[in-house]
Write a protein that holds these residues in place. Structure first.
Motif, short mmCIF file in Angstrom:
data_model
loop_
_atom_site.label_atom_id
_atom_site.label_comp_id
_atom_site.label_asym_id
_atom_site.label_seq_id
_atom_site.Cartn_x
_atom_site.Cartn_y
_atom_site.Cartn_z
N LYS A 425 -2.25 4.66 -16.84
CA LYS A 425 -2.29 3.79 -15.57
C LYS A 425 -1.00 2.93 -15.59
O LYS A 425 -0.37 2.93 -16.31
CB LYS A 425 -3.51 2.74 -15.55
CG LYS A 425 -4.99 3.42 -15.24
CD LYS A 425 -5.76 2.54 -15.34
CE LYS A 425 -7.48 3.26 -15.63
NZ LYS A 425 -8.36 2.05 -15.61
N GLU A 426 -0.71 2.84 -14.28
CA GLU A 426 0.76 1.84 -13.86
C GLU A 426 0.41 1.00 -12.90
O GLU A 426 -0.73 1.14 -12.09
CB GLU A 426 1.79 2.76 -13.74
CG GLU A 426 1.51 3.43 -12.29
CD GLU A 426 2.62 4.48 -12.01
OE1 GLU A 426 3.71 4.18 -12.38
OE2 GLU A 426 2.36 5.61 -11.49
N SER A 427 1.12 -0.05 -12.67
CA SER A 427 0.95 -1.06 -11.71
C SER A 427 1.88 -0.60 -10.53
O SER A 427 2.95 -0.26 -10.80
CB SER A 427 1.73 -2.49 -12.20
OG SER A 427 0.78 -2.99 -13.21
N VAL A 428 1.16 -0.51 -9.44
CA VAL A 428 1.64 -0.11 -8.26
C VAL A 428 1.20 -0.75 -7.11
O VAL A 428 -0.01 -1.17 -7.07
CB VAL A 428 1.47 1.54 -8.24
CG1 VAL A 428 -0.14 1.62 -8.07
CG2 VAL A 428 2.19 2.08 -6.80
N SER A 429 1.99 -1.15 -6.09
CA SER A 429 1.88 -1.62 -4.72
C SER A 429 0.97 -0.84 -3.92
O SER A 429 1.08 0.33 -4.16
CB SER A 429 2.65 -2.32 -4.30
OG SER A 429 3.77 -1.35 -3.75
N VAL A 430 0.34 -1.26 -2.83
CA VAL A 430 -0.25 -0.43 -2.05
C VAL A 430 0.64 0.32 -1.42
O VAL A 430 0.36 1.87 -1.03
CB VAL A 430 -1.28 -1.35 -1.11
CG1 VAL A 430 -1.63 -0.44 -0.24
CG2 VAL A 430 -2.41 -1.85 -1.73
N ALA A 431 1.83 -0.13 -0.82
CA ALA A 431 2.94 0.54 -0.16
C ALA A 431 3.32 1.83 -0.74
O ALA A 431 3.58 2.69 -0.41
CB ALA A 431 3.82 -0.40 0.41
N ASP A 432 3.63 1.66 -2.03
CA ASP A 432 4.10 2.64 -2.88
C ASP A 432 3.29 3.67 -3.31
O ASP A 432 3.43 4.88 -3.27
CB ASP A 432 4.71 2.06 -4.49
CG ASP A 432 5.58 0.97 -4.37
OD1 ASP A 432 6.61 1.09 -3.19
OD2 ASP A 432 5.96 0.30 -5.32
N LEU A 464 -2.25 -2.87 -7.58
CA LEU A 464 -3.03 -1.94 -8.18
C LEU A 464 -2.81 -1.31 -9.60
O LEU A 464 -1.60 -0.96 -9.95
CB LEU A 464 -3.41 -0.85 -7.31
CG LEU A 464 -3.89 -0.87 -5.98
CD1 LEU A 464 -4.13 0.41 -5.25
CD2 LEU A 464 -5.23 -1.68 -6.14
N ASN A 465 -3.64 -1.18 -10.65
CA ASN A 465 -3.46 -0.65 -12.05
C ASN A 465 -4.18 0.52 -11.83
O ASN A 465 -5.20 0.70 -12.15
CB ASN A 465 -4.09 -1.75 -13.00
CG ASN A 465 -3.74 -1.17 -14.30
OD1 ASN A 465 -2.70 -0.46 -14.84
ND2 ASN A 465 -4.41 -1.37 -15.55
N THR A 466 -3.46 1.71 -11.53
CA THR A 466 -4.01 2.90 -11.34
C THR A 466 -3.22 4.09 -11.78
O THR A 466 -2.04 3.98 -12.21
CB THR A 466 -4.64 2.99 -9.93
OG1 THR A 466 -5.51 4.27 -9.92
CG2 THR A 466 -3.46 2.87 -8.91
N ASN A 467 -3.86 5.25 -11.31
CA ASN A 467 -2.91 6.63 -11.55
C ASN A 467 -2.75 7.20 -10.22
O ASN A 467 -3.63 7.47 -9.55
CB ASN A 467 -3.66 7.54 -12.47
CG ASN A 467 -2.70 8.56 -12.94
OD1 ASN A 467 -2.37 9.43 -12.15
ND2 ASN A 467 -2.52 8.95 -14.24
N ALA A 468 -1.44 7.16 -9.67
CA ALA A 468 -1.26 7.59 -8.41
C ALA A 468 -1.54 9.16 -8.01
O ALA A 468 -2.06 9.59 -7.17
CB ALA A 468 0.05 7.50 -7.97
N GLU A 469 -1.50 10.01 -9.10
CA GLU A 469 -1.74 11.38 -9.13
C GLU A 469 -3.21 11.71 -8.96
O GLU A 469 -3.80 12.50 -8.30
CB GLU A 469 -1.19 12.20 -10.24
CG GLU A 469 0.30 11.99 -10.44
CD GLU A 469 0.80 12.97 -11.66
OE1 GLU A 469 -0.03 13.20 -12.42
OE2 GLU A 469 2.06 13.00 -11.85
#
Length: 578
Positions: A425-432, A464-469
């Motif tokens: 997981k990675e920290s990512v914003s909603v817009a990204d 978010l602390n998630t996986n975008a893929e």
């Protein structure tokens, strides 16, 4: 698995046989356990009875032994001393000196009065002296009040029993106390032996008491040896619930009936008090020739029967054997459930494999057939029109994409089934996140000629602390389902929106198609729930997308839910933890 009903039928037959065997073992075990508990209860009761009889014989025995040891001449208030001397040591003639009987002053709570019937039937008592002997007794041996009380008891005894009754009772007794203590053999050797031991103890007590009296009074007895005297043991006699000890003493050829009237109520009360700790509800009853009880319930020292209320037997619910049977039942049931679960799982897995093979085969056959047909047409230049050729190319591209999507889902599901993992997981914003996943989702809707509306605000304060893929794969599966089922509806549109709360970001994917039926909702997240026949009449697919998407959502710490109250169409919510 071929013919699963045969396997389950054999399983049910085995379960029925096992349960029948367990039921039989349980019935036999409980019966044996109850019999054992009953035997132990009876043994405990008999042990208490044994202790009680010993305790009561130990109390009554000394009374009987003491009365048996009394010499015949003590049954007169005064009897002549055989040897007497003056204060100058001059011998006196025999009979000149009278000695008071020990019975004259005897006071016992268990003896009402002593008595003697002379050969002519005259009744006298050493406790009630007459005429000159009474005057002599009252000079210092016994008080007037004691003689009056003894007189009252003497008159009551005269009314309670007769000389003929006592004489006849002694004559009817075929054995004396000595021979009565020697028992006949009974069926119950243990009880007979127990009674014999108590009887021998009483006999030994009588013998010891007689020897003691003989040693203490050796002079008196030595001087009276010249008389022809026979003193049998005392025999107990019941008369209207009154207990007498009597004997027929032979003195110089004359028969004297001697004995005492026992205070049976006082003896009974003290005996019952002494055994109240062992048998509080016991009672004592007289024994006659017509109601002779078993030897295990009678005293050896007197004809007294110990009557007890047989306690009602209630077996213990949680005995060791029953606990073991309960544990065995629990283990058997657990084994049956476990084996049934394994069979059910094996059957379900076999059916899932069959359904997977059928569905995947159908799904692969369609694009392969398209590849074969279109590639042959294009390779042989049988499509001269460029526009038609471009259309064929696009079809091949769409089928390849659908085939890749199917293979990706199957491989991803296989990885999750084999070993569930926690993806990086990675920290990512909603817009990204939207910027990463939107191009692929838009292209997917364009290929299906569906309109896609995005309503996800940037929300810069949420990270978010998630996986975008994985998020993209989940949304792609949801959009793919919407494209397959809602394509051609009145509103050929898909909406992707979001909202947030304190714990998660919720992304909704909604279409305006026919929605889900009740039967389809029950198998919504079951993998490979769609068969090849269903895929032939509905939208293509193997029924794997939603099952895979939900598991992927769980791997991210979120969830995927169907909102069943949204109409028209179908709406799913993907929650991602913040």
């Amino acid at each position: 698995m071929k013919r699963p009903w045969v396997v389950f039928a054999a399983y049910l037959v085995a379960v029925a046989l096992l349960m029948s065997a367990m039921a039989l073992v349980t019935v036999i075990g409980v019966r044996l356990d109850r019999d054992q508990q009953f035997a132990e209860s009876r043994a405990a009761l008999e042990e208490r009875v044994r202790l009680v009889l010993w305790r009561m014989d130990s109390a009554v025995g000394p009374i009987v032994a003491q009365e048996n040891a009394r010499p015949y001449f003590e049954y007169a208030p005064f009897y002549p001393a055989e040897r007497a001397y003056t204060n100058m040591f001059a011998p006196l003639a025999a009979g000149e000196v009278l000695v008071p009987s020990p019975l004259l002053t005897l006071e016992s709570p268990y003896i009402r009065i002593h008595f003697q019937y002379a050969p002519d039937g005259t009744l006298t008592s050493p406790n009630v002296p007459e005429s000159n002997m009474r005057d002599l007794a009252e000079t210092g041996f016994v008080t007037h009040e004691n003689i009056v009380r003894s007189r009252v008891s003497f008159e009551k005894m005269r009314a309670a029993v007769t000389y003929e009754f006592l004489r006849q009772s002694l004559a009817n007794q075929s054995v004396s106390l000595d021979s009565d203590l020697n028992l006949a053999t009974t069926d119950d050797a243990i009880q007979s032996s127990e009674y014999q031991q108590r009887a021998k103890t009483i006999q030994q007590s009588i013998t010891n008491q007689a020897l003691t009296n003989n040693v203490m009074r050796v002079d008196e007895l030595e001087n009276k040896r010249s008389s022809d005297v026979t003193m049998p043991v005392m025999n107990p006699v019941w008369s209207d619930n009154e207990l007498f000890l009597t004997r027929a003493a032979q003195v110089d050829g004359e028969t004297y009936l001697q004995g005492c009237w026992l205070n049976w109520p006082a003896i009974r009360t003290d005996l019952l008090d002494s055994i109240s700790d062992l048998l509080p509800s016991a009672s004592l009853t007289p024994i006659s020739e017509t109601n002779a009880p078993e030897e295990s319930r009678r005293l050896a020292s007197a004809p007294i029967h110990l009557a007890i209320d047989e306690p009602s037997f209630v077996s213990a619910i949680l005995s060791p054997l029953r606990i073991a049977l309960l544990i065995a039942w629990v283990c058997v049931i657990m084994v049956i459930v476990a084996i049934g679960g394994l069979l059910w799982g094996a059957t379900a897995l076999s059916e899932r494999r069959a359904a997977f093979v059928s569905a995947v085969t159908h799904e692969l056959r369609t694009p392969l057939t398209t590849f074969q047909l279109y590639s042959d047409l294009l390779a042989e230049n049988r499509v001269p029109d460029q526009e038609r050729r471009n259309e064929y190319y696009q079809t091949l591209r769409n089928e390849a994409t659908r085939l890749r999507h199917l293979v990706d889902n199957v491989l991803a599901f296989a990885r999750l089934e084999r070993a569930p993992t926690h993806p990086p997981k990675e920290s990512v914003s909603v817009a990204d996140l939207v910027a990463r996943i939107r191009p692929g989702i838009d292209a997917q809707c364009n290929r299906a000629e569906m309109t896609l509306d995005w309503d996800i605000p940037p929300e810069p304060e949420i990270t978010l602390n998630t996986n975008a893929e994985i998020v993209e794969q989940i949304l792609a599966n949801l959009v793919d389902n919407a494209c397959k089922y809602a394509n051609g509806s009145e509103h050929n549109q898909i909406e992707i929106a979001s909202r947030s709360d304190t714990k998660s970001l919720i992304i909704t994917v909604r279409d305006f198609g026919p929605g889900l039926t009740r039967d389809a909702a029950r198998t919504l997240y079951r993998p490979f729930a769609k068969s090849a026949s269903e895929a032939a009449v509905t939208a293509p697919g193997v029924g794997l997308g939603l099952a895979l998407s939900r598991r992927l959502a769980h791997s991210l710490g979120g969830d995927l839910r169907w909102r069943n109250h949204i109409e028209p169409g179908c709406c799913f919510e993907l929650s991602l933890p913040i």
